[in-house]
Design a protein around this motif. Structure first.
Motif, PDB file in Angstrom:
ATOM      1  N   VAL A 136       0.924  -0.983  -0.066  1.00 18.24           N
ATOM      2  CA  VAL A 136       0.080   0.048  -0.030  1.00 18.24           C
ATOM      3  C   VAL A 136       0.739   1.242   0.074  1.00 18.24           C
ATOM      4  CG1 VAL A 136      -2.058  -1.088   1.020  1.00 18.24           C
ATOM      5  CG2 VAL A 136      -0.171  -0.110   2.625  1.00 18.24           C
ATOM      6  N   GLY A 137       0.345   2.240  -0.602  1.00 16.50           N
ATOM      7  CA  GLY A 137       1.052   3.576  -0.630  1.00 16.50           C
ATOM      8  C   GLY A 137      -0.023   4.642  -0.141  1.00 16.50           C
ATOM      9  N   ALA A 138       0.473   5.576   0.540  1.00 21.16           N
ATOM     10  CA  ALA A 138      -0.643   6.368   1.177  1.00 21.16           C
ATOM     11  C   ALA A 138      -0.406   7.777   0.644  1.00 21.16           C
ATOM     12  CB  ALA A 138      -0.503   6.343   2.678  1.00 21.16           C
ATOM     13  N   ALA A 139      -1.495   8.443   0.030  1.00 20.21           N
ATOM     14  CA  ALA A 139      -1.393   9.820  -0.297  1.00 20.21           C
ATOM     15  C   ALA A 139      -2.018  10.537   0.760  1.00 20.21           C
ATOM     16  CB  ALA A 139      -2.122  10.138  -1.690  1.00 20.21           C
ATOM     17  N   VAL A 140      -1.214  11.037   1.713  1.00 21.87           N
ATOM     18  CA  VAL A 140      -1.535  11.901   2.814  1.00 21.87           C
ATOM     19  C   VAL A 140      -1.661  13.260   2.407  1.00 21.87           C
ATOM     20  CG1 VAL A 140      -1.432  12.341   5.429  1.00 21.87           C
ATOM     21  CG2 VAL A 140      -0.473  10.061   4.610  1.00 21.87           C
ATOM     22  N   VAL A 141      -2.948  13.770   2.574  1.00 19.45           N
ATOM     23  CA  VAL A 141      -3.146  14.833   2.092  1.00 19.45           C
ATOM     24  C   VAL A 141      -3.799  15.902   3.133  1.00 19.45           C
ATOM     25  CG1 VAL A 141      -4.301  16.402   0.240  1.00 19.45           C
ATOM     26  CG2 VAL A 141      -3.348  14.337  -0.411  1.00 19.45           C
ATOM     27  N   GLU A 142      -3.366  16.905   3.344  1.00 18.73           N
ATOM     28  CA  GLU A 142      -3.660  18.034   3.987  1.00 18.73           C
ATOM     29  C   GLU A 142      -3.607  19.579   3.374  1.00 18.73           C
ATOM     30  OE1 GLU A 142      -5.347  17.840   7.135  1.00 18.73           O
ATOM     31  OE2 GLU A 142      -4.935  15.498   7.155  1.00 18.73           O
ATOM     32  N   GLU A 143      -4.851  20.282   3.329  1.00 18.87           N
ATOM     33  CA  GLU A 143      -4.920  21.692   2.815  1.00 18.87           C
ATOM     34  C   GLU A 143      -4.243  21.943   1.628  1.00 18.87           C
ATOM     35  OE1 GLU A 143      -3.677  24.299   5.983  1.00 18.87           O
ATOM     36  OE2 GLU A 143      -5.243  23.697   7.117  1.00 18.87           O
ATOM     37  N   GLY A 144      -4.511  20.855   0.689  1.00 21.16           N
ATOM     38  CA  GLY A 144      -3.931  20.838  -0.715  1.00 21.16           C
ATOM     39  C   GLY A 144      -2.609  20.446  -0.690  1.00 21.16           C
ATOM     40  N   VAL A 232      10.870  14.092   5.473  1.00 21.99           N
ATOM     41  CA  VAL A 232       9.625  14.216   5.054  1.00 21.99           C
ATOM     42  C   VAL A 232       9.381  15.628   4.656  1.00 21.99           C
ATOM     43  CG1 VAL A 232       8.905  12.659   6.532  1.00 21.99           C
ATOM     44  CG2 VAL A 232       8.591  14.610   7.329  1.00 21.99           C
ATOM     45  N   ARG A 233       8.494  15.848   3.497  1.00 20.49           N
ATOM     46  CA  ARG A 233       8.195  17.061   2.957  1.00 20.49           C
ATOM     47  C   ARG A 233       6.583  17.247   2.546  1.00 20.49           C
ATOM     48  NH1 ARG A 233      11.892  19.237  -2.152  1.00 20.49           N
ATOM     49  NH2 ARG A 233      10.911  21.253  -2.769  1.00 20.49           N
ATOM     50  N   TRP A 234       6.134  18.124   2.636  1.00 19.59           N
ATOM     51  CA  TRP A 234       4.909  18.632   2.241  1.00 19.59           C
ATOM     52  C   TRP A 234       4.849  19.253   0.840  1.00 19.59           C
ATOM     53  CZ3 TRP A 234       0.506  16.486   4.393  1.00 19.59           C
ATOM     54  CH2 TRP A 234       0.590  16.216   5.397  1.00 19.59           C
ATOM     55  N   LEU A 235       4.194  18.719  -0.271  1.00 22.52           N
ATOM     56  CA  LEU A 235       4.310  19.341  -1.625  1.00 22.52           C
ATOM     57  C   LEU A 235       3.082  19.588  -2.166  1.00 22.52           C
ATOM     58  CD1 LEU A 235       6.450  16.182  -2.875  1.00 22.52           C
ATOM     59  CD2 LEU A 235       7.369  18.586  -2.443  1.00 22.52           C
ATOM     60  N   GLY A 236       3.101  20.918  -2.731  1.00 26.02           N
ATOM     61  CA  GLY A 236       1.791  21.251  -3.450  1.00 26.02           C
ATOM     62  C   GLY A 236       1.664  20.698  -4.676  1.00 26.02           C
ATOM     63  N   ALA A 237       0.678  20.869  -5.614  1.00 26.53           N
ATOM     64  CA  ALA A 237       0.450  20.261  -6.872  1.00 26.53           C
ATOM     65  C   ALA A 237       1.680  20.714  -7.722  1.00 26.53           C
ATOM     66  CB  ALA A 237      -0.760  20.840  -7.518  1.00 26.53           C
ATOM     67  N   GLU A 238       2.281  21.998  -7.596  1.00 24.95           N
ATOM     68  CA  GLU A 238       3.273  22.258  -8.625  1.00 24.95           C
ATOM     69  C   GLU A 238       4.635  22.128  -8.120  1.00 24.95           C
ATOM     70  OE1 GLU A 238       2.848  24.828  -5.019  1.00 24.95           O
ATOM     71  OE2 GLU A 238       1.382  24.189  -6.406  1.00 24.95           O
ATOM     72  N   GLY A 239       4.633  21.567  -6.726  1.00 28.68           N
ATOM     73  CA  GLY A 239       5.994  20.911  -6.269  1.00 28.68           C
ATOM     74  C   GLY A 239       6.275  19.442  -6.564  1.00 28.68           C
ATOM     75  N   ASP A 254       0.347  11.438 -11.492  1.00 27.92           N
ATOM     76  CA  ASP A 254      -0.577  12.495 -12.228  1.00 27.92           C
ATOM     77  C   ASP A 254      -2.058  11.898 -11.163  1.00 27.92           C
ATOM     78  OD1 ASP A 254       0.553  13.311 -14.562  1.00 27.92           O
ATOM     79  OD2 ASP A 254       0.000  11.177 -15.744  1.00 27.92           O
ATOM     80  N   ALA A 255      -2.062  11.009 -10.709  1.00 25.93           N
ATOM     81  CA  ALA A 255      -3.308  10.704  -9.931  1.00 25.93           C
ATOM     82  C   ALA A 255      -2.959  11.599  -8.664  1.00 25.93           C
ATOM     83  CB  ALA A 255      -3.140   9.255  -9.503  1.00 25.93           C
ATOM     84  N   MET A 256      -1.539  11.615  -7.938  1.00 30.10           N
ATOM     85  CA  MET A 256      -1.274  12.444  -7.010  1.00 30.10           C
ATOM     86  C   MET A 256      -1.763  13.757  -7.019  1.00 30.10           C
ATOM     87  SD  MET A 256       2.464  11.429  -5.780  1.00 30.10           S
ATOM     88  CE  MET A 256       3.117   9.780  -6.115  1.00 30.10           C
ATOM     89  N   ARG A 257      -1.474  14.424  -8.234  1.00 28.73           N
ATOM     90  CA  ARG A 257      -1.643  15.643  -8.677  1.00 28.73           C
ATOM     91  C   ARG A 257      -3.132  15.999  -8.661  1.00 28.73           C
ATOM     92  NH1 ARG A 257       0.693  15.679 -12.940  1.00 28.73           N
ATOM     93  NH2 ARG A 257       2.801  16.651 -12.347  1.00 28.73           N
ATOM     94  N   GLY A 258      -3.847  15.024  -9.109  1.00 25.27           N
ATOM     95  CA  GLY A 258      -5.222  15.327  -9.202  1.00 25.27           C
ATOM     96  C   GLY A 258      -5.958  15.294  -7.938  1.00 25.27           C
ATOM     97  N   VAL A 259      -5.735  14.317  -6.848  1.00 24.43           N
ATOM     98  CA  VAL A 259      -6.193  14.450  -5.377  1.00 24.43           C
ATOM     99  C   VAL A 259      -5.597  15.542  -4.787  1.00 24.43           C
ATOM    100  CG1 VAL A 259      -6.370  11.874  -5.224  1.00 24.43           C
ATOM    101  CG2 VAL A 259      -4.005  12.971  -4.388  1.00 24.43           C
TER     102      VAL A 259
END
Length: 270
Positions: A136-144, A232-239, A254-259
């Motif tokens: 499993v791979g977790a896309a942990v997303v908070e505030e974009g 660890v690092r938080w990344l926005g869509a552009e990053g 691409d799926a990461m960017r979408g979420v």
């Protein structure tokens, strides 16, 4: 358009991964890559397929969609970049239904005939991949923003980035594995919010199958830290393209960017 369909005894996201399998597309449709491509096709990849007699030799196709809903290849430079080959993946009572569409036109019969062979290969791949051990791979997303972690070992992967996650233990639920892995690797608890992207085959013997899950921090004030990683690092869509992802994780970019973009839109609307 001419439609060909097949039912596949595998989960739709596994079937969608098989639809994206680069070598299958190139071998069945007698093609070659124009840009460097990986194990699975991603948006922006370009190919040349030989069995398109109505076009000049060497006419390129661009991948304009490759996700859990299917695949779309469009002719570069054609009016409105018309879709030449489209594959739709949806749920079926026994697994997945995969339908391939190809354009009608003079001299296209060799291309159409190969659609059936392509579906046979897709079905066989999906069934074979479905039996692999799961990761499993977790896309942990908070505030974009999406959380990524940097590997420190083994040496061949040191410095590269990946999603938190790991192998599903025998008898363990996949969602439970996401929670456990995030606790072990990041020192935080997460809530699993669903799936994202297609499955991704991991090469090797016997090979594994990566499944992406969406997650959020159980406590939004918690601070993830690199328990087993370098950083660890938080990344926005552009990053998302600013870090060097492991090859397997890059296939979910691409799926990461979408979420991330969807989470950002939701946050702005609240």
């Amino acid at each position: 358009m001419t439609d060909h369909g097949v039912r596949v005894a595998a989960a739709p996201r596994t079937a969608a991964a098989a639809v994206r399998h680069t070598r299958t597309v190139l071998e069945v449709f007698r093609g070659r890559p124009v840009t460097a491509v990986g194990e699975l096709l991603v948006v922006g990849d370009r190919l040349v397929l030989q069995d398109l007699p109505r076009y000049a030799p060497g006419r390129q196709l661009s991948v304009r969609a490759a996700d859990e809903t299917g695949l779309s290849l469009a002719v570069v430079g054609a009016p409105e970049e018309a879709e030449e080959l489209g594959v739709v993946v949806g749920p079926d009572s026994s697994g997945a239904e995969v339908t391939v569409r190809c354009r009608e036109g003079e001299g296209t019969s060799p291309f159409r005939r190969r659609c059936g062979a392509y579906l046979e290969r897709v079905g066989a791949l999906a069934v074979a991949w479905a039996d692999r051990p799961r990761v499993v791979g977790a896309a942990v997303v908070e505030e974009g923003m999406l959380l990524a972690q940097q590997r420190c070992c083994p040496a061949r992967h040191a410095g590269r980035w990946e999603l938190p996650g790991g192998r599903v233990e025998p008898g363990e639920d996949e969602a439970a594995a996401v929670v456990r892995e995030c606790r072990e690797e990041l020192g935080v608890d997460v809530r699993v919010a669903g799936r994202f992207g297609t499955d991704v085959p991991i090469p090797g013997e016997p090979g594994m199958l990566l499944r992406g899950y969406l997650a959020t921090l159980a406590d939004p004030s918690a601070v993830p830290w690199p328990v087993e990683h370098r950083a660890v690092r938080w990344l926005g869509a552009e990053g998302l393209t600013e870090v060097d992802w492991l090859a397997t994780d890059r296939l979910l970019l691409d799926a990461m960017r979408g979420v991330v973009e969807e989470d950002r839109r939701r946050a702005l609307s609240e």
